[in-house]
Enzyme design. Sequence first.
Site, PDB file in Angstrom:
ATOM      1  N   HIS A   1     -71.041  19.715  -5.346  1.00  0.00           N
ATOM      2  CA  HIS A   1     -71.276  19.621  -4.198  1.00  0.00           C
ATOM      3  C   HIS A   1     -71.843  20.933  -4.035  1.00  0.00           C
ATOM      4  O   HIS A   1     -71.038  21.863  -4.364  1.00  0.00           O
ATOM      5  CB  HIS A   1     -70.053  19.319  -3.080  1.00  0.00           C
ATOM      6  CG  HIS A   1     -69.212  18.187  -3.541  1.00  0.00           C
ATOM      7  ND1 HIS A   1     -69.073  17.047  -2.747  1.00  0.00           N
ATOM      8  CD2 HIS A   1     -68.361  18.254  -4.496  1.00  0.00           C
ATOM      9  CE1 HIS A   1     -68.304  16.233  -3.137  1.00  0.00           C
ATOM     10  NE2 HIS A   1     -67.677  16.872  -4.493  1.00  0.00           N
TER      11      HIS A   1
ATOM     12  N   HIS B   1     -76.007  16.935  -4.075  1.00  0.00           N
ATOM     13  CA  HIS B   1     -74.841  16.560  -5.060  1.00  0.00           C
ATOM     14  C   HIS B   1     -75.670  16.374  -6.370  1.00  0.00           C
ATOM     15  O   HIS B   1     -76.740  15.773  -6.430  1.00  0.00           O
ATOM     16  CB  HIS B   1     -74.064  15.011  -4.472  1.00  0.00           C
ATOM     17  CG  HIS B   1     -73.260  15.302  -3.420  1.00  0.00           C
ATOM     18  ND1 HIS B   1     -73.824  15.140  -2.183  1.00  0.00           N
ATOM     19  CD2 HIS B   1     -72.270  16.025  -3.233  1.00  0.00           C
ATOM     20  CE1 HIS B   1     -72.759  15.280  -1.311  1.00  0.00           C
ATOM     21  NE2 HIS B   1     -71.894  15.879  -1.945  1.00  0.00           N
TER      22      HIS B   1
ATOM     23  N   CYS C   1     -70.981  12.738   0.684  1.00  0.00           N
ATOM     24  CA  CYS C   1     -70.837  12.287  -0.843  1.00  0.00           C
ATOM     25  C   CYS C   1     -70.675  11.026  -1.334  1.00  0.00           C
ATOM     26  O   CYS C   1     -71.287  10.703  -2.146  1.00  0.00           O
ATOM     27  CB  CYS C   1     -69.687  13.364  -1.346  1.00  0.00           C
ATOM     28  SG  CYS C   1     -68.895  14.583  -0.324  1.00  0.00           S
TER      29      CYS C   1
ATOM     30  N   ARG D   1     -66.800  14.739  12.451  1.00  0.00           N
ATOM     31  CA  ARG D   1     -65.170  15.121  12.186  1.00  0.00           C
ATOM     32  C   ARG D   1     -64.927  15.477  13.629  1.00  0.00           C
ATOM     33  O   ARG D   1     -65.234  16.088  14.307  1.00  0.00           O
ATOM     34  CB  ARG D   1     -65.219  16.116  11.399  1.00  0.00           C
ATOM     35  CG  ARG D   1     -65.881  15.765   9.866  1.00  0.00           C
ATOM     36  CD  ARG D   1     -65.510  17.008   9.047  1.00  0.00           C
ATOM     37  NE  ARG D   1     -66.285  16.681   7.596  1.00  0.00           N
ATOM     38  CZ  ARG D   1     -66.727  17.651   6.850  1.00  0.00           C
ATOM     39  NH1 ARG D   1     -66.005  18.828   6.946  1.00  0.00           N
ATOM     40  NH2 ARG D   1     -67.361  17.433   5.931  1.00  0.00           N
TER      41      ARG D   1
ATOM     42  N   ASP E   1     -76.738  19.412   2.524  1.00  0.00           N
ATOM     43  CA  ASP E   1     -75.974  19.053   1.349  1.00  0.00           C
ATOM     44  C   ASP E   1     -76.431  18.602   0.170  1.00  0.00           C
ATOM     45  O   ASP E   1     -77.803  18.139   0.248  1.00  0.00           O
ATOM     46  CB  ASP E   1     -75.141  17.820   2.037  1.00  0.00           C
ATOM     47  CG  ASP E   1     -73.872  17.600   1.304  1.00  0.00           C
ATOM     48  OD1 ASP E   1     -73.573  18.463   0.503  1.00  0.00           O
ATOM     49  OD2 ASP E   1     -73.015  16.555   1.728  1.00  0.00           O
TER      50      ASP E   1
ATOM     51  N   GLN F   1     -75.265  18.870   7.480  1.00  0.00           N
ATOM     52  CA  GLN F   1     -74.955  19.708   6.424  1.00  0.00           C
ATOM     53  C   GLN F   1     -76.398  19.920   5.547  1.00  0.00           C
ATOM     54  O   GLN F   1     -76.820  18.720   5.477  1.00  0.00           O
ATOM     55  CB  GLN F   1     -73.876  19.208   5.459  1.00  0.00           C
ATOM     56  CG  GLN F   1     -72.530  19.209   5.810  1.00  0.00           C
ATOM     57  CD  GLN F   1     -71.655  18.345   5.225  1.00  0.00           C
ATOM     58  OE1 GLN F   1     -71.791  17.462   4.670  1.00  0.00           O
ATOM     59  NE2 GLN F   1     -70.447  19.198   4.905  1.00  0.00           N
TER      60      GLN F   1
ATOM     61  N   LYS G   1     -64.207  25.874  -8.003  1.00  0.00           N
ATOM     62  CA  LYS G   1     -65.477  26.087  -7.117  1.00  0.00           C
ATOM     63  C   LYS G   1     -65.720  27.612  -6.828  1.00  0.00           C
ATOM     64  O   LYS G   1     -64.753  28.540  -7.366  1.00  0.00           O
ATOM     65  CB  LYS G   1     -64.995  25.522  -5.961  1.00  0.00           C
ATOM     66  CG  LYS G   1     -63.822  26.302  -5.063  1.00  0.00           C
ATOM     67  CD  LYS G   1     -63.707  25.829  -3.730  1.00  0.00           C
ATOM     68  CE  LYS G   1     -62.498  26.408  -3.158  1.00  0.00           C
ATOM     69  NZ  LYS G   1     -62.506  26.366  -1.559  1.00  0.00           N
TER      70      LYS G   1
HETATM   71 ZN   LIG Z   1     -70.230  16.745  -1.051  1.00  0.00          ZN
END
Ligand SMILES: [Zn+2]
Length: 646
Positions: free
Chosen positions: A518, A388, A337, A366, A386, A384, A472
């Site tokens: 996200h 945005h 992000c 992580r 991912d 991910q 969310k």
């Molecule tokens: Zn994110």
Amino acid sequence: MIKITLPDGSIREYAEGTTPLEVAKSISEGLARNIISAKFNGVTVETVTPLKEDGSLILYSWNNKEGKTAFWHSTSHVVAQALEELYPGVKLTIGPAIDNGFYYDVDLPEGSISEKDFPEIEKNALEIARGKHDFKMRSATKAEALELYKSQDNQYKVELIENLEDGTITFCDHDTFTDLCRGGHIPNTGIIKAIKILSVAGAYWRGNEKNNQLTRVYGISFPKQKELTEYLELLEEAKKRDHRKLGKELELFTFSQKVGQGLPLWLPKGAALRERLENFLKKAQKKAGYEMVITPHIGQKELYVTSGHYEKYGADSFQPIKTPKEDEEFLLKPMNCPHHCEIYNTKPFSYRELPKRYAEFGTVYRYEQSGELHGLTRVRGFTQDDAHIFCTPDQLADEFKNVIDLTLYVLGSLGFGNFTAQVSVRDLEKPEKYIGSVENWEKAENAIINAAKEKGLDFVIESGEAAFYGPKLDFMVKDALGRNWQLGTIQVDYNLPERFDLTYKGSDNELHRPVMIHRAPFGSMERFIALLLEHTGGNFPLWLMPEQAIILPVSEKHEIYAQKVLNSLENNDIRALIDNRNETVGKKIREAEMNKIPFMLIVGENEEKEETISIRRHGGEDLGAISVKAFSDLVLNEINSTLKSF
Ligand SMILES: [Zn+2]
Ligand SMILES: [Zn+2]
């Protein structure tokens, strides 16, 4: 009289001291028979606790998570009693319920417990259960409690009690057994009809390796023998479908101690599988108006200080990377992000140019403790899917619907038909917990709830479950073994646009904050493939299979024809290979079955003469001899029936 509010909002009056069980009885006898746990004003109570004030009461049966928790925790008392009888001198510590069952940590005076001891423990515990003993809570003073456990030389309970305040200490008694306990039990032991000890493991007292090692006894219990049998069958099946086992057998991924724990290595077949999944999503995302971006695997420490990730996770994660230059520090990227915020920040946008949808298959790192690592589901580096979305508050509703559409498309194409959704909203009583304007929160929460309704999702609204930075929606997918997995979170964020000072020019020519969404339908490629392996047992949807067909020549005489078949399959975009080893067809079939290849194409004398192939499906179904063209059509039809276009 006291006023009791029930979950449906109805309010009933009862005499002070009425118990949850009596409330259930006043509603119906049937309900009362099924009630095994209760919550009063948000606190778990016994079904026989006298209620002394107005409040809201929720009654739970075995079918609720809370009911199961009470059931399993109560069973841990019964098992502890059995352990005391079978292992005199054993010291009890704690015995909580867990997701599936319970455990009890004990300090054995001597020897150990192994699998061969399980039947005896089960038999003993079940005999105690059959006595239908009530679980009875009672208070004790700190001095009394300490005295009891000091006399038993049980330093663990003594330590627990020393950390408790006098006046809050309670015991739970049943039969001849007594245990220090906060409460949360079923009415009596007789409800427990089946008990299974599942495993034993070593566990340090309070999880600290400097402390004594205890024996953790894991078990599970049920109100019906039949339910235990079904559960054990599921466990067997889950073992067969363990993604770590299948990943090895199907040569998808591996781990190397030399490379490092929790860092998966994708083998050629696994990499091809991932690529197919990525291309599938990229294609749908492109149609949905996403743009791909690429960002590096590391970023300056300052970036994550700005985003707030450093403050939150910095100490427990991979430590900063230093360079020869002093004061220069980088972090392995824990999230994509912040990078995407900086991409948004590269040029000014007007409201007419929004939404911007940036997507990246971004690898993040992580730190997880080595004991927490598990196959592909808990790793230290993962990718991910991912994206945005940066939009105006007015665009949020439409964007949310689009993301739900995309997520449903992804789940449907991969054979997940059984799912529910959860919408997490604010706790209206704690406005100080959340950032962003009340107006924006209301807008976003309504947008999510309306989108979920409009898309016909089976969803629940959980208040107080939202993150501090936005509401969310989570999808909960049920896999083929009935286990729930959380997938495809769609998260609204008012925080990062603030921290990164993101703006757009509105129709009023003023600068405004965009809203950020996200989203990641797969979550991560690693975890998703693990889930897919366990859901399908390795029999992926046909469009995703590494190999869709294998050609098995009966003898080497037919190799040229086999090659011809392969060429025409390849011309039709069917992934196939030839097994031309000098082995019997029977052996080749067995191996192809093991490798879960969907179609086995046998070619011999007849097939070559007739220009056909004899088709056998994975699992044994014989489809007879058909032309290569007919087979190609069959494969394409099957693919098109699961993989609809987006
Ligand atoms: Zn994110
Ligand atoms: Zn208890």
